[in-house]
Motif scaffolding. Sequence first.
Motif, PDB file in Angstrom:
ATOM      1  N   GLY A   1       0.785  -1.232   0.000  1.00  0.00           N
ATOM      2  CA  GLY A   1       0.000   0.000   0.000  1.00  0.00           C
ATOM      3  C   GLY A   1       0.814   1.278   0.000  1.00  0.00           C
ATOM      4  N   ALA A   2       2.133   1.164  -0.068  1.00  0.00           N
ATOM      5  CA  ALA A   2       2.983   2.355  -0.113  1.00  0.00           C
ATOM      6  C   ALA A   2       2.879   3.014  -1.492  1.00  0.00           C
ATOM      7  N   PRO A   3       3.162   4.303  -1.588  1.00  0.00           N
ATOM      8  CA  PRO A   3       3.101   4.984  -2.896  1.00  0.00           C
ATOM      9  C   PRO A   3       4.109   4.398  -3.876  1.00  0.00           C
ATOM     10  N   LEU A   4       3.763   4.412  -5.145  1.00  0.00           N
ATOM     11  CA  LEU A   4       4.695   4.023  -6.195  1.00  0.00           C
ATOM     12  C   LEU A   4       5.504   5.243  -6.638  1.00  0.00           C
ATOM     13  N   ILE A   5       6.765   4.997  -6.996  1.00  0.00           N
ATOM     14  CA  ILE A   5       7.662   6.051  -7.451  1.00  0.00           C
ATOM     15  C   ILE A   5       8.404   5.546  -8.685  1.00  0.00           C
ATOM     16  N   LEU A   6       9.214   6.405  -9.295  1.00  0.00           N
ATOM     17  CA  LEU A   6       9.981   5.988 -10.458  1.00  0.00           C
ATOM     18  C   LEU A   6      11.106   5.048 -10.034  1.00  0.00           C
ATOM     19  N   ASN A   7      11.322   4.025 -10.849  1.00  0.00           N
ATOM     20  CA  ASN A   7      12.294   2.985 -10.538  1.00  0.00           C
ATOM     21  C   ASN A   7      13.686   3.377 -11.054  1.00  0.00           C
ATOM     22  N   ASN A   8      14.429   4.113 -10.239  1.00  0.00           N
ATOM     23  CA  ASN A   8      15.808   4.452 -10.597  1.00  0.00           C
ATOM     24  C   ASN A   8      16.660   4.547  -9.338  1.00  0.00           C
ATOM     25  N   ILE A   9      17.946   4.617  -9.536  1.00  0.00           N
ATOM     26  CA  ILE A   9      18.898   4.517  -8.436  1.00  0.00           C
ATOM     27  C   ILE A   9      18.799   5.674  -7.445  1.00  0.00           C
ATOM     28  N   TYR A  10      18.108   6.737  -7.825  1.00  0.00           N
ATOM     29  CA  TYR A  10      17.967   7.880  -6.927  1.00  0.00           C
ATOM     30  C   TYR A  10      16.839   7.690  -5.917  1.00  0.00           C
ATOM     31  N   ALA A  11      16.109   6.581  -6.045  1.00  0.00           N
ATOM     32  CA  ALA A  11      15.085   6.236  -5.054  1.00  0.00           C
ATOM     33  C   ALA A  11      15.765   5.743  -3.782  1.00  0.00           C
ATOM     34  N   GLU A  12      15.205   6.090  -2.646  1.00  0.00           N
ATOM     35  CA  GLU A  12      15.811   5.700  -1.367  1.00  0.00           C
ATOM     36  C   GLU A  12      15.885   4.186  -1.223  1.00  0.00           C
ATOM     37  N   ASN A  13      14.845   3.494  -1.682  1.00  0.00           N
ATOM     38  CA  ASN A  13      14.816   2.028  -1.614  1.00  0.00           C
ATOM     39  C   ASN A  13      14.756   1.463  -3.033  1.00  0.00           C
ATOM     40  N   TYR A  14      15.816   1.681  -3.776  1.00  0.00           N
ATOM     41  CA  TYR A  14      15.847   1.285  -5.186  1.00  0.00           C
ATOM     42  C   TYR A  14      15.646  -0.224  -5.331  1.00  0.00           C
ATOM     43  N   ASN A  15      14.673  -0.601  -6.159  1.00  0.00           N
ATOM     44  CA  ASN A  15      14.369  -2.006  -6.415  1.00  0.00           C
ATOM     45  C   ASN A  15      15.120  -2.467  -7.662  1.00  0.00           C
ATOM     46  N   GLU A  16      16.161  -3.258  -7.470  1.00  0.00           N
ATOM     47  CA  GLU A  16      17.003  -3.689  -8.580  1.00  0.00           C
ATOM     48  C   GLU A  16      16.356  -4.757  -9.457  1.00  0.00           C
ATOM     49  N   ASN A  17      15.212  -5.258  -9.051  1.00  0.00           N
ATOM     50  CA  ASN A  17      14.533  -6.264  -9.871  1.00  0.00           C
ATOM     51  C   ASN A  17      14.147  -5.716 -11.240  1.00  0.00           C
ATOM     52  N   GLY A  18      14.159  -4.392 -11.356  1.00  0.00           N
ATOM     53  CA  GLY A  18      13.800  -3.780 -12.627  1.00  0.00           C
ATOM     54  C   GLY A  18      14.780  -4.082 -13.754  1.00  0.00           C
ATOM     55  N   TYR A  19      16.008  -4.472 -13.399  1.00  0.00           N
ATOM     56  CA  TYR A  19      16.990  -4.730 -14.451  1.00  0.00           C
ATOM     57  C   TYR A  19      17.638  -6.117 -14.379  1.00  0.00           C
ATOM     58  N   LEU A  20      17.399  -6.883 -13.328  1.00  0.00           N
ATOM     59  CA  LEU A  20      18.147  -8.119 -13.116  1.00  0.00           C
ATOM     60  C   LEU A  20      17.935  -9.170 -14.203  1.00  0.00           C
ATOM     61  N   ASP A  21      16.729  -9.271 -14.761  1.00  0.00           N
ATOM     62  CA  ASP A  21      16.499 -10.230 -15.845  1.00  0.00           C
ATOM     63  C   ASP A  21      17.369  -9.896 -17.057  1.00  0.00           C
ATOM     64  N   ARG A  22      17.439  -8.609 -17.385  1.00  0.00           N
ATOM     65  CA  ARG A  22      18.273  -8.189 -18.508  1.00  0.00           C
ATOM     66  C   ARG A  22      19.759  -8.399 -18.187  1.00  0.00           C
ATOM     67  N   TRP A  23      20.116  -8.226 -16.922  1.00  0.00           N
ATOM     68  CA  TRP A  23      21.509  -8.420 -16.525  1.00  0.00           C
ATOM     69  C   TRP A  23      21.942  -9.868 -16.761  1.00  0.00           C
ATOM     70  N   LYS A  24      21.053 -10.804 -16.476  1.00  0.00           N
ATOM     71  CA  LYS A  24      21.355 -12.214 -16.718  1.00  0.00           C
ATOM     72  C   LYS A  24      21.565 -12.477 -18.211  1.00  0.00           C
ATOM     73  N   LEU A  25      20.739 -11.859 -19.044  1.00  0.00           N
ATOM     74  CA  LEU A  25      20.911 -11.997 -20.492  1.00  0.00           C
ATOM     75  C   LEU A  25      22.245 -11.416 -20.936  1.00  0.00           C
ATOM     76  N   TYR A  26      22.591 -10.262 -20.351  1.00  0.00           N
ATOM     77  CA  TYR A  26      23.856  -9.622 -20.674  1.00  0.00           C
ATOM     78  C   TYR A  26      25.038 -10.506 -20.287  1.00  0.00           C
ATOM     79  N   MET A  27      24.990 -11.087 -19.098  1.00  0.00           N
ATOM     80  CA  MET A  27      26.077 -11.955 -18.648  1.00  0.00           C
ATOM     81  C   MET A  27      26.241 -13.169 -19.570  1.00  0.00           C
ATOM     82  N   LYS A  28      25.117 -13.717 -20.016  1.00  0.00           N
ATOM     83  CA  LYS A  28      25.168 -14.855 -20.939  1.00  0.00           C
ATOM     84  C   LYS A  28      25.762 -14.428 -22.268  1.00  0.00           C
TER      85      LYS A  28
END
Length: 258
Positions: free
Chosen positions: A158-185
């Motif tokens: 129920g917390a407010p939604l904010i933009l997903n970027n590193i400047y967020a206090e509680n940055y959620n890295e799940n936004g890029y991790l799937d792509r990171w796995k593809l990049y590593m492969k």
Amino acid sequence: MDTKEFLDKIEQSDMVLVGLGEDFDGTRRLRHQADYRGVCERLKAEGLSWLIPAWSEYCLVQEGEHVAEAALDRLDALLTGKNHFMVSVSTNSRIARRERVVMPCGSVVRKQCSAGCGDVLPEVAEEEQEALKVVFRRLASGNPKTEPISLGICPDCGAPLILNNIYAENYNENGYLDRWKLYMKWLQGTLNHRLLVLELGVGMQFPTVIRWPFEKTAFFNQKAYFCRVNENLYQLTKELAGKGCGISEDAVAWLTRL
């Protein structure tokens, strides 16, 4: 390295690894403007730092400049038909629309829970983008009160939604991790291939994302060639002597001219 030499390097490469740096946020010129800086400081003070990338893009568009658009168009043309992958520490929304890119610093096109929970990171809707523009217009006009900002609420807590970027206090890295796995492969498959490593406008704000890993990749791949374009930080390490070049130019301007 002149233009022909560089174009030959791309043509001769089997794979191209591209790093896009902070220069592609387009904030270098904006930082000289007192009004822009004033709003940035205000957003930080009010716990709204996650809005700064969107505020920067808004300011550039208002001045008739789409962030690094011509440079990114040229990059697209250069990479046509090439097996490539991009890593970006820029939050530029134009970069975020690509398929073969990972953005560990996030962007302005997805939302997250302000508390950092949940795996659902929806795209910012068109009407929400318009609402942010209204907020920015009022901030730009000197309105002493920041308007309430609503991007929805988290379905989990129920917390407010904010933009997903590193400047967020509680940055959620799940936004890029799937792509990171593809990049590593993809990166694993570059060994023993003619790899062009192209680092564009990458500073020292996030050196562990692009700058140092790219140097390591070029060092271990005997068929790699490293090209670093940066107005000030263009030097190569001694380990890459003979395997690359450093170009002392603004990366966005250099790419646009190619």
